[in-house]
Design a protein around this motif. Structure first.
Motif, PDB file in Angstrom:
ATOM      1  N   VAL A 106     -25.996  67.466  12.087  1.00  0.00           N
ATOM      2  CA  VAL A 106     -26.577  66.048  12.307  1.00  0.00           C
ATOM      3  C   VAL A 106     -25.975  65.222  11.365  1.00  0.00           C
ATOM      4  O   VAL A 106     -25.516  64.052  11.694  1.00  0.00           O
ATOM      5  N   MET A 107     -25.774  65.437  10.129  1.00  0.00           N
ATOM      6  CA  MET A 107     -25.061  64.433   9.083  1.00  0.00           C
ATOM      7  C   MET A 107     -23.657  64.231   9.520  1.00  0.00           C
ATOM      8  O   MET A 107     -23.272  63.421   9.252  1.00  0.00           O
ATOM      9  N   LEU A 108     -23.170  65.282   9.736  1.00  0.00           N
ATOM     10  CA  LEU A 108     -21.430  65.097  10.275  1.00  0.00           C
ATOM     11  C   LEU A 108     -21.580  64.186  11.633  1.00  0.00           C
ATOM     12  O   LEU A 108     -20.418  63.329  11.437  1.00  0.00           O
ATOM     13  N   VAL A 109     -22.411  64.289  12.480  1.00  0.00           N
ATOM     14  CA  VAL A 109     -22.307  63.480  13.681  1.00  0.00           C
ATOM     15  C   VAL A 109     -22.698  62.038  13.188  1.00  0.00           C
ATOM     16  O   VAL A 109     -22.053  61.249  13.554  1.00  0.00           O
ATOM     17  N   LEU A 110     -23.634  61.686  12.314  1.00  0.00           N
ATOM     18  CA  LEU A 110     -24.036  60.363  11.877  1.00  0.00           C
ATOM     19  C   LEU A 110     -22.705  60.030  11.049  1.00  0.00           C
ATOM     20  O   LEU A 110     -22.270  58.644  11.160  1.00  0.00           O
ATOM     21  N   ILE A 125     -20.339  58.818  13.615  1.00  0.00           N
ATOM     22  CA  ILE A 125     -20.756  57.571  14.451  1.00  0.00           C
ATOM     23  C   ILE A 125     -20.494  56.427  13.625  1.00  0.00           C
ATOM     24  O   ILE A 125     -20.007  55.152  14.052  1.00  0.00           O
ATOM     25  N   LEU A 126     -20.674  56.465  12.340  1.00  0.00           N
ATOM     26  CA  LEU A 126     -20.629  55.433  11.263  1.00  0.00           C
ATOM     27  C   LEU A 126     -18.942  55.069  11.244  1.00  0.00           C
ATOM     28  O   LEU A 126     -18.570  53.883  11.025  1.00  0.00           O
ATOM     29  N   LEU A 127     -18.308  55.894  11.184  1.00  0.00           N
ATOM     30  CA  LEU A 127     -16.690  55.812  11.146  1.00  0.00           C
ATOM     31  C   LEU A 127     -16.133  55.131  12.430  1.00  0.00           C
ATOM     32  O   LEU A 127     -15.171  54.492  12.349  1.00  0.00           O
ATOM     33  N   VAL A 128     -16.673  55.417  13.525  1.00  0.00           N
ATOM     34  CA  VAL A 128     -16.284  54.742  14.735  1.00  0.00           C
ATOM     35  C   VAL A 128     -16.827  53.481  14.948  1.00  0.00           C
ATOM     36  O   VAL A 128     -15.992  52.575  15.341  1.00  0.00           O
ATOM     37  N   THR A 129     -17.852  53.156  14.513  1.00  0.00           N
ATOM     38  CA  THR A 129     -18.762  52.026  14.617  1.00  0.00           C
ATOM     39  C   THR A 129     -18.303  50.842  13.418  1.00  0.00           C
ATOM     40  O   THR A 129     -18.400  49.616  13.777  1.00  0.00           O
ATOM     41  N   ALA A 130     -18.107  51.245  12.483  1.00  0.00           N
ATOM     42  CA  ALA A 130     -17.608  50.412  11.319  1.00  0.00           C
ATOM     43  C   ALA A 130     -16.584  49.260  11.597  1.00  0.00           C
ATOM     44  O   ALA A 130     -16.619  48.116  11.307  1.00  0.00           O
TER      45      ALA A 130
END
Length: 136
Positions: free
Chosen positions: A24-28, A31-36
């Motif tokens: 779950v942490m790796l997925v988060l 997502i953060l790296l893609v949306t930032a």
């Protein structure tokens, strides 16, 4: 193949399986790296022009200064001594009962002089006082 024999006392397994938590942490993080990078983009807008306004000087605090020689100024006007300062502060307090004072004291001023000025401000009836400093 080795099998563990079941014992009579069924103990509960008290270990936490952290594999789902790591997933779950790796997925988060992904997502953060893609949306930032998407958050830093801005929309170009032409804002309307307005007339320049002046600051409201009614709510400005009084600027009380003490230079390195011990000279006292109130709103950049020199005063002779603490009694003149106290009289000037009382007239300002009569105009605005919620007046505040910002104290600008040179670092070379003796603490006794600063304490004397603070006492004069308190005797004038002003309870709101702040010290102005400069970050190093």
């Amino acid at each position: 193949m080795a099998f563990k024999a079941q014992s009579d006392d069924q103990d509960a397994v008290s270990e936490i399986n952290v594999t789902p938590l790591v997933d779950v942490m790796l997925v988060l993080v992904i997502i953060l790296l893609v949306t930032a990078p998407l958050l830093t983009q801005s929309v170009k807008v032409n804002l309307p022009k307005t007339a320049q306004t002046t600051a409201d000087v009614k709510d400005q605090p009084l600027q009380l200064g003490i230079d390195a020689k011990g000279a006292i100024t109130l709103n950049k006007k020199p005063l002779a001594d603490t009694s003149a300062l106290e009289a000037a502060l009382k007239t300002e307090l009569a105009r605005d009962p919620e007046i505040a004072v910002h104290l600008y004291a040179d670092q070379a001023v003796n603490y006794g002089k600063v304490a004397e000025i603070m006492a004069a401000v308190q005797h004038a009836g002003i309870s709101k006082m702040g010290f102005v400093t400069v970050e190093q």
